[in-house]
Design a protein around this motif. Structure first.
Motif, mmCIF file in Angstrom:
data_model
loop_
_atom_site.group_PDB
_atom_site.id
_atom_site.type_symbol
_atom_site.label_atom_id
_atom_site.label_comp_id
_atom_site.label_asym_id
_atom_site.label_seq_id
_atom_site.Cartn_x
_atom_site.Cartn_y
_atom_site.Cartn_z
ATOM 1 N N ALA A 195 -63.290 -24.858 9.403
ATOM 2 C CA ALA A 195 -64.087 -26.050 9.110
ATOM 3 C C ALA A 195 -63.622 -26.708 7.809
ATOM 4 C CB ALA A 195 -65.564 -25.672 9.018
ATOM 5 N N GLU A 196 -63.330 -25.887 6.797
ATOM 6 C CA GLU A 196 -62.887 -26.442 5.508
ATOM 7 C C GLU A 196 -61.553 -27.176 5.655
ATOM 8 O OE1 GLU A 196 -65.059 -23.039 2.731
ATOM 9 O OE2 GLU A 196 -63.014 -22.717 3.432
ATOM 10 N N ILE A 197 -60.601 -26.532 6.335
ATOM 11 C CA ILE A 197 -59.274 -27.154 6.497
ATOM 12 C C ILE A 197 -59.399 -28.441 7.302
ATOM 13 C CG2 ILE A 197 -56.948 -26.855 7.457
ATOM 14 C CD1 ILE A 197 -57.525 -25.125 4.921
ATOM 15 N N ALA A 198 -60.221 -28.417 8.365
ATOM 16 C CA ALA A 198 -60.417 -29.618 9.176
ATOM 17 C C ALA A 198 -60.949 -30.760 8.319
ATOM 18 C CB ALA A 198 -61.380 -29.321 10.330
ATOM 19 N N ASN A 199 -61.914 -30.445 7.471
ATOM 20 C CA ASN A 199 -62.506 -31.497 6.646
ATOM 21 C C ASN A 199 -61.541 -32.039 5.593
ATOM 22 O OD1 ASN A 199 -65.426 -32.275 7.205
ATOM 23 N ND2 ASN A 199 -65.406 -30.061 7.564
ATOM 24 N N VAL A 200 -60.653 -31.201 5.086
ATOM 25 C CA VAL A 200 -59.669 -31.686 4.101
ATOM 26 C C VAL A 200 -58.781 -32.758 4.735
ATOM 27 C CG1 VAL A 200 -57.702 -31.082 2.640
ATOM 28 C CG2 VAL A 200 -59.670 -29.554 2.746
ATOM 29 N N ILE A 201 -58.437 -32.579 6.020
ATOM 30 C CA ILE A 201 -57.544 -33.556 6.659
ATOM 31 C C ILE A 201 -58.301 -34.584 7.509
ATOM 32 C CG2 ILE A 201 -55.540 -32.015 6.615
ATOM 33 C CD1 ILE A 201 -55.950 -31.782 9.753
ATOM 34 N N GLY A 202 -59.633 -34.599 7.399
ATOM 35 C CA GLY A 202 -60.408 -35.641 8.087
ATOM 36 C C GLY A 202 -60.577 -35.424 9.580
ATOM 37 N N GLU A 203 -60.474 -34.174 10.000
ATOM 38 C CA GLU A 203 -60.727 -33.836 11.413
ATOM 39 C C GLU A 203 -62.169 -33.353 11.555
ATOM 40 O OE1 GLU A 203 -58.438 -33.265 14.327
ATOM 41 O OE2 GLU A 203 -57.404 -34.810 13.176
ATOM 42 N N THR A 204 -62.747 -33.551 12.743
ATOM 43 C CA THR A 204 -64.045 -32.921 12.977
ATOM 44 C C THR A 204 -63.781 -31.538 13.564
ATOM 45 O OG1 THR A 204 -64.112 -34.018 15.103
ATOM 46 C CG2 THR A 204 -65.400 -35.007 13.335
ATOM 47 N N TRP A 205 -64.636 -30.612 13.289
ATOM 48 C CA TRP A 205 -64.435 -29.238 13.754
ATOM 49 C C TRP A 205 -65.753 -28.648 14.197
ATOM 50 C CZ3 TRP A 205 -60.346 -26.561 15.125
ATOM 51 C CH2 TRP A 205 -60.493 -25.190 15.344
ATOM 52 N N GLU A 206 -65.808 -28.258 15.444
ATOM 53 C CA GLU A 206 -67.008 -27.609 15.952
ATOM 54 C C GLU A 206 -66.790 -26.117 15.956
ATOM 55 O OE1 GLU A 206 -68.950 -28.793 19.678
ATOM 56 O OE2 GLU A 206 -67.868 -30.691 19.386
ATOM 57 N N ILE A 207 -67.711 -25.388 15.363
ATOM 58 C CA ILE A 207 -67.641 -23.936 15.443
ATOM 59 C C ILE A 207 -68.073 -23.557 16.859
ATOM 60 C CG2 ILE A 207 -68.564 -21.775 14.545
ATOM 61 C CD1 ILE A 207 -68.719 -23.122 11.832
ATOM 62 N N LYS A 208 -67.172 -22.862 17.560
ATOM 63 C CA LYS A 208 -67.384 -22.690 19.001
ATOM 64 C C LYS A 208 -68.301 -21.535 19.369
ATOM 65 C CE LYS A 208 -63.380 -25.085 20.696
ATOM 66 N NZ LYS A 208 -62.743 -25.402 19.432
ATOM 67 N N GLY A 209 -68.536 -20.630 18.445
ATOM 68 C CA GLY A 209 -69.414 -19.512 18.768
ATOM 69 C C GLY A 209 -70.018 -18.988 17.480
ATOM 70 N N VAL A 210 -70.647 -17.858 17.567
ATOM 71 C CA VAL A 210 -71.217 -17.253 16.369
ATOM 72 C C VAL A 210 -70.071 -16.977 15.398
ATOM 73 C CG1 VAL A 210 -72.545 -15.296 15.504
ATOM 74 C CG2 VAL A 210 -72.944 -16.142 17.810
ATOM 75 N N ASP A 211 -68.932 -16.633 15.969
ATOM 76 C CA ASP A 211 -67.768 -16.274 15.166
ATOM 77 C C ASP A 211 -66.824 -17.473 15.078
ATOM 78 O OD1 ASP A 211 -65.487 -15.292 14.138
ATOM 79 O OD2 ASP A 211 -65.483 -13.469 15.333
ATOM 80 N N ALA A 212 -66.652 -17.979 13.872
ATOM 81 C CA ALA A 212 -65.814 -19.164 13.682
ATOM 82 C C ALA A 212 -64.364 -18.911 14.069
ATOM 83 C CB ALA A 212 -65.902 -19.633 12.245
ATOM 84 N N GLY A 213 -64.010 -17.630 14.238
ATOM 85 C CA GLY A 213 -62.634 -17.305 14.603
ATOM 86 C C GLY A 213 -62.356 -17.502 16.083
ATOM 87 N N GLU A 214 -63.371 -17.798 16.861
ATOM 88 C CA GLU A 214 -63.156 -17.983 18.301
ATOM 89 C C GLU A 214 -62.306 -19.212 18.575
ATOM 90 O OE1 GLU A 214 -66.605 -17.863 20.827
ATOM 91 O OE2 GLU A 214 -67.321 -16.100 19.786
ATOM 92 N N GLY A 215 -61.526 -19.152 19.639
ATOM 93 C CA GLY A 215 -60.684 -20.287 19.996
ATOM 94 C C GLY A 215 -59.475 -20.380 19.107
ATOM 95 N N SER A 216 -58.732 -19.289 18.971
ATOM 96 C CA SER A 216 -57.637 -19.269 17.991
ATOM 97 C C SER A 216 -56.510 -20.222 18.372
ATOM 98 C CB SER A 216 -57.116 -17.846 17.795
ATOM 99 O OG SER A 216 -56.519 -17.387 18.977
ATOM 100 N N GLN A 254 -49.512 -32.655 7.741
ATOM 101 C CA GLN A 254 -50.155 -33.765 7.030
ATOM 102 C C GLN A 254 -50.125 -33.548 5.513
ATOM 103 O OE1 GLN A 254 -53.570 -35.180 9.191
ATOM 104 N NE2 GLN A 254 -54.568 -35.833 7.299
ATOM 105 N N LEU A 255 -50.396 -32.330 5.089
ATOM 106 C CA LEU A 255 -50.462 -32.041 3.649
ATOM 107 C C LEU A 255 -49.106 -31.637 3.073
ATOM 108 C CD1 LEU A 255 -53.795 -29.944 3.680
ATOM 109 C CD2 LEU A 255 -53.527 -32.360 3.058
ATOM 110 N N LYS A 256 -48.137 -31.427 3.950
ATOM 111 C CA LYS A 256 -46.782 -31.006 3.543
ATOM 112 C C LYS A 256 -46.832 -29.751 2.677
ATOM 113 C CE LYS A 256 -44.610 -35.537 3.891
ATOM 114 N NZ LYS A 256 -45.738 -36.238 4.501
ATOM 115 N N THR A 257 -47.554 -28.763 3.185
ATOM 116 C CA THR A 257 -47.691 -27.501 2.461
ATOM 117 C C THR A 257 -47.979 -26.381 3.462
ATOM 118 O OG1 THR A 257 -48.840 -26.428 0.623
ATOM 119 C CG2 THR A 257 -50.205 -27.730 2.082
ATOM 120 N N VAL A 258 -47.913 -25.162 2.985
ATOM 121 C CA VAL A 258 -48.332 -24.027 3.814
ATOM 122 C C VAL A 258 -49.851 -24.072 3.954
ATOM 123 C CG1 VAL A 258 -48.541 -21.492 3.848
ATOM 124 C CG2 VAL A 258 -46.353 -22.579 3.237
#
Ligand SMILES: Nc1ncnc2c1ncn2[C@@H]1O[C@H](COP(=O)(O)OP(=O)(O)O)[C@@H](O)[C@H]1O
Ligand SMILES: Cc1ncsc1CCOP(=O)(O)O
Ligand SMILES: [Mg+2]
Length: 269
Positions: A125-146, A159-163
């Motif tokens: 969610a944090e990375i998505a917001n830095v680049i202006g994407e919306t991000w839905e947490i898909k389950g209880v575990d934010a790691g779902e949907g890798s 976009q950020l030209k970085t790791v």
């Protein structure tokens, strides 16, 4: 990057004991310092605008974390970041809570605009917001949907030209071209505050000794995840408090043997 190479970078951290300059949040300061010490690095926290440039220049890495940000501290981060850039010191950024408030989102975006960061580490969610994407947490575990997380990480890296490192159940590290997925860690990490923040600083310690920041990040992720698994094995039954202590111990003990036994680094598409 494989387990053996990861263990070699960890060994380099222990040998060089790099100075890691952290401008971080008030919640995790002590845990971060103790975690870096346990690992074998040398932590310092320095925040005054009068000294941050001098400290950043002599450090092996600079870690910027906006967890409890205020304007004076944000200005110090930019001063430190620019000094680190001039001195060739890698800067690792943790955009804690980007997306939660407008101030955090805008500050995170300003930092990646004003400072040349070597890596950004956050949850999806944090990375998505830095680049202006919306991000839905898909389950209880934010790691779902890798699969989606890998795509997000690659997009952010380009976009950020970085790791970019996105953590969750599985961790992803990418420069937009080469991608590693690390299948280590333990759910108890989510029950101890600051484990994400400490990980960002641990990536700093690894980047201080390995110039290839993507390799440094992957090595840090596998070392950290394996340490968590060892700690859970020893103290997981007791609960988060005992796990936190066992995790610090495991950070000091994890080495080539444990990484070769438990490390699960996958090269992604
Ligand atoms: N469900 C999970 N299972 C195993 N490890 C996890 C899980 N969720 C997070 N982690 C680990 O916890 C650490 C902190 O990551 P994360 O919780 O994503 O950071 P943050 O606290 O910044 O949101 C990382 O090492 C990550 O791999
Ligand atoms: C609870 C809290 N509030 C502001 S910063 C912070 C710590 C966040 O640490 P982490 O992202 O590593 O869980
Ligand atoms: Mg975090």
């Amino acid at each position: 990057m494989n387990n053996k190479e990861a263990a070699n970078v960890l060994q380099m951290v222990r040998k060089a004991s790099p100075l890691v300059h952290n401008i971080t949040n008030v919640v995790v300061t002590n845990f971060t310092a103790n975690g870096l010490l346990a690992l074998g690095a040398s932590p310092v926290m320095a925040y005054a605008q009068e000294e941050v440039a001098d400290m950043a220049k002599i450090a092996g890495a600079l870690v910027l974390n906006i967890g409890t940000l205020n304007q004076t501290e944000v200005e110090a981060m930019v001063i430190a970041g620019k000094a680190a850039n001039e001195a060739g010191v890698p800067v690792i950024f943790d955009p804690v809570g980007a997306g939660a408030t407008l101030y955090r989102t805008e500050t995170a975006r300003n930092i990646v605009r004003d400072v040349a960061v070597s890596a950004v580490r956050g949850n999806a969610a944090e990375i998505a917001n830095v680049i202006g994407e919306t991000w839905e947490i898909k389950g209880v575990d934010a790691g779902e949907g890798s699969g989606d997380v890998v795509a997000l990480a690659k997009k952010a890296a380009k976009q950020l030209k970085t790791v970019v490192v996105i953590t969750g159940k599985d961790d992803v590290a990418t420069d937009g071209e080469t991608t590693y997925i690390i299948h280590n860690g333990h759910p108890l990490l989510t029950k101890v505050t600051g484990t994400g923040c400490l990980l960002t600083s641990v990536i700093g310690a690894f980047a201080a000794v390995e110039r290839d920041v993507l390799k440094a990040a992957a090595a840090a992720l596998v070392s950290y995840g394996v340490a968590a698994e060892i700690a859970a094995e020893i103290a997981g039954e007791q609960g988060p408090g005992s796990f936190q202590i066992a995790f610090l111990d495991a950070l000091s003990r994890v080495g080539a043997e444990e990484i070769s036994q438990y490390g699960r680094i996958e090269q992604g598409e």
